[in-house]
Design a protein around this motif. Structure first.
Motif, mmCIF file in Angstrom:
data_model
loop_
_atom_site.group_PDB
_atom_site.id
_atom_site.type_symbol
_atom_site.label_atom_id
_atom_site.label_comp_id
_atom_site.label_asym_id
_atom_site.label_seq_id
_atom_site.Cartn_x
_atom_site.Cartn_y
_atom_site.Cartn_z
ATOM 1 N N ALA A 84 0.831 -1.212 0.000
ATOM 2 C CA ALA A 84 0.000 0.000 0.000
ATOM 3 C C ALA A 84 0.862 1.258 0.000
ATOM 4 O O ALA A 84 0.558 2.232 -0.694
ATOM 5 N N VAL A 85 1.927 1.259 0.772
ATOM 6 C CA VAL A 85 2.828 2.420 0.800
ATOM 7 C C VAL A 85 3.441 2.633 -0.581
ATOM 8 O O VAL A 85 3.559 3.773 -1.055
ATOM 9 N N GLY A 86 3.812 1.551 -1.247
ATOM 10 C CA GLY A 86 4.378 1.670 -2.587
ATOM 11 C C GLY A 86 3.370 2.178 -3.602
ATOM 12 O O GLY A 86 3.664 3.095 -4.376
ATOM 13 N N ARG A 87 2.168 1.595 -3.586
ATOM 14 C CA ARG A 87 1.169 2.007 -4.571
ATOM 15 C C ARG A 87 0.643 3.407 -4.286
ATOM 16 O O ARG A 87 0.411 4.198 -5.201
ATOM 17 N N GLY A 88 0.468 3.721 -3.000
ATOM 18 C CA GLY A 88 -0.043 5.038 -2.648
ATOM 19 C C GLY A 88 0.922 6.163 -2.983
ATOM 20 O O GLY A 88 0.500 7.272 -3.333
ATOM 21 N N SER A 89 2.215 5.886 -2.892
ATOM 22 C CA SER A 89 3.226 6.913 -3.157
ATOM 23 C C SER A 89 3.724 6.899 -4.589
ATOM 24 O O SER A 89 4.348 7.861 -5.043
ATOM 25 N N GLN A 90 3.501 5.771 -5.287
ATOM 26 C CA GLN A 90 4.056 5.569 -6.635
ATOM 27 C C GLN A 90 5.575 5.742 -6.612
ATOM 28 O O GLN A 90 6.170 6.369 -7.487
ATOM 29 N N GLY A 121 11.591 -2.702 2.276
ATOM 30 C CA GLY A 121 11.165 -1.927 1.125
ATOM 31 C C GLY A 121 11.181 -2.710 -0.172
ATOM 32 O O GLY A 121 10.856 -2.164 -1.229
ATOM 33 N N SER A 122 11.560 -3.999 -0.115
ATOM 34 C CA SER A 122 11.585 -4.814 -1.332
ATOM 35 C C SER A 122 10.206 -4.906 -1.973
ATOM 36 O O SER A 122 10.073 -4.884 -3.202
ATOM 37 N N MET A 123 9.172 -5.022 -1.136
ATOM 38 C CA MET A 123 7.816 -5.136 -1.654
ATOM 39 C C MET A 123 7.212 -3.765 -1.992
ATOM 40 O O MET A 123 6.271 -3.680 -2.780
ATOM 41 N N THR A 124 7.754 -2.714 -1.406
ATOM 42 C CA THR A 124 7.263 -1.364 -1.706
ATOM 43 C C THR A 124 7.409 -1.055 -3.195
ATOM 44 O O THR A 124 6.498 -0.500 -3.820
ATOM 45 N N ILE A 125 8.543 -1.420 -3.746
ATOM 46 C CA ILE A 125 8.797 -1.109 -5.153
ATOM 47 C C ILE A 125 7.789 -1.808 -6.066
ATOM 48 O O ILE A 125 7.298 -1.230 -7.036
ATOM 49 N N PHE A 126 7.431 -3.065 -5.738
ATOM 50 C CA PHE A 126 6.481 -3.776 -6.596
ATOM 51 C C PHE A 126 5.070 -3.220 -6.436
ATOM 52 O O PHE A 126 4.289 -3.206 -7.385
ATOM 53 N N GLY A 127 4.752 -2.742 -5.223
ATOM 54 C CA GLY A 127 3.475 -2.055 -5.040
ATOM 55 C C GLY A 127 3.375 -0.816 -5.915
ATOM 56 O O GLY A 127 2.311 -0.484 -6.442
ATOM 57 N N SER A 128 4.512 -0.122 -6.118
ATOM 58 C CA SER A 128 4.499 1.105 -6.921
ATOM 59 C C SER A 128 4.351 0.826 -8.410
ATOM 60 O O SER A 128 4.071 1.740 -9.182
ATOM 61 N N TYR A 129 4.549 -0.419 -8.827
ATOM 62 C CA TYR A 129 4.470 -0.775 -10.247
ATOM 63 C C TYR A 129 3.096 -1.290 -10.668
ATOM 64 O O TYR A 129 2.904 -1.656 -11.823
ATOM 65 N N ILE A 130 2.136 -1.381 -9.712
ATOM 66 C CA ILE A 130 0.829 -1.963 -10.058
ATOM 67 C C ILE A 130 -0.266 -0.908 -10.000
ATOM 68 O O ILE A 130 -0.151 0.099 -9.308
ATOM 69 N N LYS A 137 -4.562 0.256 -9.642
ATOM 70 C CA LYS A 137 -5.533 0.205 -8.556
ATOM 71 C C LYS A 137 -6.762 -0.645 -8.896
ATOM 72 O O LYS A 137 -7.798 -0.509 -8.256
ATOM 73 N N ASP A 138 -6.648 -1.523 -9.876
ATOM 74 C CA ASP A 138 -7.807 -2.309 -10.270
ATOM 75 C C ASP A 138 -8.075 -3.486 -9.345
ATOM 76 O O ASP A 138 -9.160 -4.060 -9.370
ATOM 77 N N ARG A 139 -7.077 -3.866 -8.520
ATOM 78 C CA ARG A 139 -7.267 -4.983 -7.598
ATOM 79 C C ARG A 139 -6.907 -4.540 -6.185
ATOM 80 O O ARG A 139 -5.935 -3.808 -5.968
ATOM 81 N N ASN A 157 -6.266 6.361 5.579
ATOM 82 C CA ASN A 157 -5.566 6.463 4.294
ATOM 83 C C ASN A 157 -5.051 5.107 3.822
ATOM 84 O O ASN A 157 -5.130 4.771 2.642
ATOM 85 N N PHE A 158 -4.514 4.342 4.780
ATOM 86 C CA PHE A 158 -4.038 3.006 4.432
ATOM 87 C C PHE A 158 -5.179 2.136 3.919
ATOM 88 O O PHE A 158 -5.056 1.469 2.875
ATOM 89 N N LEU A 159 -6.320 2.120 4.626
ATOM 90 C CA LEU A 159 -7.454 1.288 4.204
ATOM 91 C C LEU A 159 -7.959 1.700 2.825
ATOM 92 O O LEU A 159 -8.285 0.839 1.993
ATOM 93 N N ALA A 160 -8.025 2.989 2.575
ATOM 94 C CA ALA A 160 -8.506 3.464 1.275
ATOM 95 C C ALA A 160 -7.607 2.954 0.154
ATOM 96 O O ALA A 160 -8.102 2.537 -0.910
ATOM 97 N N GLU A 161 -6.307 2.954 0.378
ATOM 98 C CA GLU A 161 -5.372 2.478 -0.650
ATOM 99 C C GLU A 161 -5.415 0.956 -0.768
ATOM 100 O O GLU A 161 -5.474 0.408 -1.870
ATOM 101 N N ALA A 162 -5.398 0.278 0.361
ATOM 102 C CA ALA A 162 -5.372 -1.192 0.342
ATOM 103 C C ALA A 162 -6.636 -1.769 -0.277
ATOM 104 O O ALA A 162 -6.596 -2.810 -0.947
ATOM 105 N N ASN A 163 -7.774 -1.102 -0.076
ATOM 106 C CA ASN A 163 -9.051 -1.648 -0.521
ATOM 107 C C ASN A 163 -9.517 -1.120 -1.869
ATOM 108 O O ASN A 163 -10.611 -1.459 -2.329
#
Length: 459
Positions: free
Chosen positions: A62-68, A237-246, A248-250, A414-420
């Protein structure tokens, strides 16, 4: 510059799983399962994976996707004004480098064993002879440095091609091959004469093994907690980077669960290779870290077609190790690109020089630098592993948990909004109490238990 993205959801899942599926699954998991009594330990591990590992993985995604962004800029973009969460990025990237400083050497062992098996080096070898071969490899600085450099060069070359053309395309092929080889080896092991006893040991829980005494329970619980925590590669932070590459459709809980199932399935299936084979040939299943490099080679040599099966096994191990190295290397490269605005080419060139040089102490720590030890911990490789696994990963995970639950961080809403966001399973809002209070306690236990035996050895 437009941010790179994965070409498909499957690519994201397989690459994230590839980062998680590493030597912790296919090396550490089987031997600690053997040490703590088989299936009863597996059940305990699954409980901790569900209540500890997966919820933290969602937060990192979520931190990765939310921040891009990678951790280089993720906290900067999401933190409230006048807070200092972003300072964690230096510990996180330090952990990634430290992990690669020993992981590349151990991955090199796996690669080295592929031609050894394929050429018949272990033909007719018993356990004493396989132990001698392993020790001879460790004693050779040239051999260890050579294979470490090969791992670094191959992995960075893959990353140099970019996210879709390099990391995604090649990791997908490796992961599919890994799963196919795994399936073949499981079938072969389960069809050995006498394999039933090994399968029963692994799959039928004997709770007396962990409930025999309070000390036995605490020891097994700590091992299960640690394995569930470390197997997902969370906290650096290894998973943060992959979150930033996906996109928001899922929703992220469903994606993390899929990755967790894949990661755990590989770990469990590896046990279905090792334990039936050990029991079929009368070998103790709790023989420690030497299980892979000393015990199993002698077991494979007792099988019909053992040279083939042994070669396939170490190809499988190599793919598992390389998938993690490639994933962490991508995080390192992306950090430089996000933090300093480097081109991918510049980040590749710098790290192609830096990481092999930083990895030299570990490769030489088994021979020329074997006298360098830390009291209560061990040699250079063990020190580096301890710093990452028992310190940086737990501390980093604690940072992500508090950042996502604290009002002085990103905050729960904010976390829930991004995760969900998107289709799929939703992260339950009622988990707040557990994540804000319960999980930090478990992480603190991991930190304390990691240091306790070391401190005791000093006095």
């Amino acid at each position: 510059m437009q941010r790179e993205k994965f070409g498909s959801r499957l690519g994201f899942i397989l690459i994230s799983a590839g980062c998680a599926i590493g030597l912790g699954n296919v090396w550490r998991f089987p031997y600690i399962t053997g040490q703590y009594g088989g299936a009863a330990f597996v059940l305990m591990y699954l409980v901790f994976l569900f209540i500890l590992g997966l919820p933290i993985m969602v937060m990192e995604f979520a931190v990765g996707r939310g921040s891009q962004s990678s951790i280089a800029r993720a906290f900067n973009r999401l933190e409230p004004p006048a807070t200092h969460w972003h300072k964690y990025k230096w510990l996180g990237i330090g952990g990634c480098y430290l992990l690669m400083m020993f992981y590349t050497t151990v991955a090199g062992w796996m690669l080295a064993y592929v031609p050894k098996f394929a050429s018949g080096t272990f033909a007719g070898a018993d356990t004493a002879q396989t132990a001698e071969a392993f020790n001879n490899m460790l004693a050779s600085p040239v051999e260890l440095v050579f294979w470490m450099v090969v791992v670094c060069a191959v992995s960075i070359l893959v990353c140099s091609l970019g996210v879709q053309k390099g990391v995604e395309r090649i990791t997908k092929v490796m992961m599919v091959a890994l799963l196919a080889i795994l399936g073949v080896l499981v079938v072969r092991s389960l069809t050995l004469p006498g394999a039933e006893a090994g399968a029963a040991f692994y799959l039928l829980p004997d709770f007396s093994k962990i409930f025999g005494s309070f000390d036995a329970f605490c020891e097994a619980a700590y091992a299960a907690m640690g394995q569930a925590f470390f197997t997902l590669s969370i906290g650096m932070g290894s998973m943060t980077i992959f979150g930033s590459y996906i996109g928001k459709d899922r929703s992220l809980l469903g994606e993390a669960a899929t990755i967790g199932v894949l990661d755990t399935s590989v770990a469990l299936a590896t046990g279905l290779i090792i334990f039936p084979a050990c029991f079929a040939f009368g070998v103790a299943p709790d023989s420690g870290p030497g299980l892979v490099f000393i015990t199993l080679p002698s077991v494979f040599q007792q099988m019909w077609g053992g040279q083939l099966w042994g070669t396939l096994f170490f190809v499988f191990m190599s793919f598992a190790a390389l998938s993690t190295v490639i994933a962490v290397f991508e995080g390192i490269l992306r950090f430089a690109m996000d933090e300093w605005g480097w081109s991918r080419k510049k980040a590749v060139v710098v790290n192609l020089i830096a990481i092999p040089l930083l990895s030299l102490p570990c490769a030489l720590g088994f021979n020329l630098l074997s006298g360098v030890v830390m009291p209560g911990v061990g040699d250079i490789q063990t020190i580096e592993d301890f710093l990452v696994s028992s310190n940086i990963m737990p501390l980093g995970s604690l940072v992500f948990v508090l950042f996502c639950t604290s009002r002085r961080g990103w905050g729960w809403k904010n976390f829930l909004a991004e995760a969900n966001a998107g289709k799929g399973a939703k992260y339950p809002a009622w988990l707040y109490g557990w994540m804000h209070y319960g999980v930090p306690v478990l992480v603190a236990v991991i930190l304390v238990m990691g240091w306790l035996p070391i401190i005791q050895s000093w006095f």
